[in-house]
Design an enzyme around this catalytic site. Structure first.
Site, PDB file in Angstrom:
ATOM      1  N   ASP A 213       0.833  -1.210   0.000  1.00 40.95           N
ATOM      2  CA  ASP A 213       0.000   0.000   0.000  1.00 40.95           C
ATOM      3  C   ASP A 213       0.867   1.259   0.000  1.00 40.95           C
ATOM      4  O   ASP A 213       1.977   1.240   0.506  1.00 40.95           O
ATOM      5  CB  ASP A 213      -0.864   0.039   1.270  1.00 40.95           C
ATOM      6  CG  ASP A 213      -2.019  -0.941   1.192  1.00 40.95           C
ATOM      7  OD1 ASP A 213      -2.341  -1.377   0.081  1.00 40.95           O
ATOM      8  OD2 ASP A 213      -2.585  -1.258   2.246  1.00 40.95           O
TER       9      ASP A 213
ATOM     10  N   TYR B 110       6.216  -8.725   8.306  1.00 42.39           N
ATOM     11  CA  TYR B 110       5.860  -7.324   8.483  1.00 42.39           C
ATOM     12  C   TYR B 110       6.064  -6.903   9.937  1.00 42.39           C
ATOM     13  O   TYR B 110       5.899  -7.719  10.847  1.00 42.39           O
ATOM     14  CB  TYR B 110       4.378  -7.091   8.173  1.00 42.39           C
ATOM     15  CG  TYR B 110       3.964  -7.336   6.752  1.00 42.39           C
ATOM     16  CD1 TYR B 110       4.013  -6.310   5.812  1.00 42.39           C
ATOM     17  CD2 TYR B 110       3.499  -8.586   6.348  1.00 42.39           C
ATOM     18  CE1 TYR B 110       3.612  -6.528   4.502  1.00 42.39           C
ATOM     19  CE2 TYR B 110       3.099  -8.814   5.035  1.00 42.39           C
ATOM     20  CZ  TYR B 110       3.157  -7.785   4.116  1.00 42.39           C
ATOM     21  OH  TYR B 110       2.766  -8.006   2.817  1.00 42.39           O
TER      22      TYR B 110
ATOM     23  N   ARG C  97      -3.757  -5.230   7.906  1.00 39.01           N
ATOM     24  CA  ARG C  97      -4.791  -4.295   8.393  1.00 39.01           C
ATOM     25  C   ARG C  97      -5.969  -5.043   8.994  1.00 39.01           C
ATOM     26  O   ARG C  97      -6.525  -4.641  10.013  1.00 39.01           O
ATOM     27  CB  ARG C  97      -5.362  -3.473   7.234  1.00 39.01           C
ATOM     28  CG  ARG C  97      -4.420  -2.531   6.581  1.00 39.01           C
ATOM     29  CD  ARG C  97      -5.158  -1.766   5.513  1.00 39.01           C
ATOM     30  NE  ARG C  97      -5.103  -2.397   4.220  1.00 39.01           N
ATOM     31  CZ  ARG C  97      -5.958  -2.144   3.235  1.00 39.01           C
ATOM     32  NH1 ARG C  97      -6.954  -1.293   3.415  1.00 39.01           N
ATOM     33  NH2 ARG C  97      -5.817  -2.723   2.079  1.00 39.01           N
TER      34      ARG C  97
ATOM     35  N   ASP D 297      -6.751   1.497   8.204  1.00 37.66           N
ATOM     36  CA  ASP D 297      -5.426   2.072   8.460  1.00 37.66           C
ATOM     37  C   ASP D 297      -5.536   3.585   8.650  1.00 37.66           C
ATOM     38  O   ASP D 297      -6.620   4.155   8.585  1.00 37.66           O
ATOM     39  CB  ASP D 297      -4.415   1.694   7.359  1.00 37.66           C
ATOM     40  CG  ASP D 297      -4.717   2.351   6.011  1.00 37.66           C
ATOM     41  OD1 ASP D 297      -5.562   3.280   5.950  1.00 37.66           O
ATOM     42  OD2 ASP D 297      -4.112   1.928   5.012  1.00 37.66           O
TER      43      ASP D 297
END
Length: 273
Positions: free
Chosen positions: A61, A89, A196, A103
């Site tokens: 993203d 991550y 997310r 987010d």
């Protein structure tokens, strides 16, 4: 010229650092422009796409940073396996807030108290999200419906039905810091996983809500942020050639062509944060 010949002979996979802000496609275009300019190749409008074969192995993203795997030349054919592979991550979540995008870029849709949540509560809840789990992808995402990105449809105000939950895999998940309302997670997951959604689901499990504030991809397949990701100042033909040599050893030997089909064709190719 010589540098153009060298550029067009480059082949394989390497990794770049994607900063916060630009899209993954934007980073790739910038990289392509840099290399063609260094090689002195004239680009007339749209023809540049046929000039240099380059692609990436799974979207990050805009708001996220970290490792973006890039395929060049014949390496572009190896990118599908990257999408299905594992990724790591580091995510920072914020308790007590929910947003429509899950987010920090989104509109706040809910606020709830979170003072009752302890570090122990959070660590206990994480156990529920390890292994093979079901996950509903976020409404705002790069997944497509009738050929259009869900995020594009949502922004136009069109009703978008939630995608059904689908199986995803979490190899490991741990709490790195807890400083309410902020908490930091390290997660290693398989293809098609949305961090997310994980952060949002953790908030719900704790009887409050949560949204993702920051996301960094630290590893994709064998490529790590620390060891392999080339920062913008290293986007030169020579640096990439060196990186391709270094990275060839990380990759499995070419499988016979029969095996190239990924386990979930289609869906895997578009998902990922």
């Amino acid at each position: 010229g010589k540098s153009a010949d060298k550029l067009f002979s480059l082949s394989g996979l390497f990794a770049v650092y994607k900063p916060k802000g630009p899209t993954s496609a934007g980073v790739l275009n910038l990289l392509k422009e840099r290399l063609l300019a260094e090689a002195g190749v004239q680009t007339n409008g749209n023809k540049r796409n046929q000039v240099l074969k380059i692609g990436h192995g799974g979207t990050l993203d805009s708001a996220a940073a970290g490792v973006l795997v890039v395929g060049i030349g014949k390496g572009t054919k190896m990118l599908r396996t990257m999408l299905a592979g594992s990724k790591k991550y580091t995510a920072i979540g914020v308790l007590g807030k929910a947003t429509d995008t899950l987010d920090a870029t989104g509109r706040v849709t809910e606020e709830k108290p979170y003072d009752q949540v302890t570090k122990g509560d959070l660590e206990n809840v994480l156990q529920k999200f390890i292994g093979d789990i079901m996950q509903v992808p976020p409404l705002y995402s790069a997944l497509k419906k009738d050929g259009e990105r869900l995020s594009t449809l949502m922004k136009r105000g069109e009703a978008v039905e939630a995608k059904p939950a689908r199986p995803v895999r979490v190899y490991s998940l741990s709490l790195q810091h807890f400083q309410p309302p902020l908490f930091t997670l390290d997660v290693e997951c398989g293809g098609g996983f949305y961090v997310r959604s994980l952060v949002s689901d953790i908030g719900k499990e704790l009887s409050t809500c949560a949204t993702m504030q920051e996301l960094t991809r630290t590893k994709q397949g064998p490529f790590t942020l620390e060891e392999h990701a080339l920062y913008e100042d290293k986007w030169t033909i020579d640096e990439i050639a060196r990186s391709l040599e270094h990275c060839t050893s990380l990759l499995p030997a070419e499988p016979p062509h029969k095996k190239l089909k990924t386990e979930h064709p289609g869906e895997t190719a578009v998902s990922c944060e």
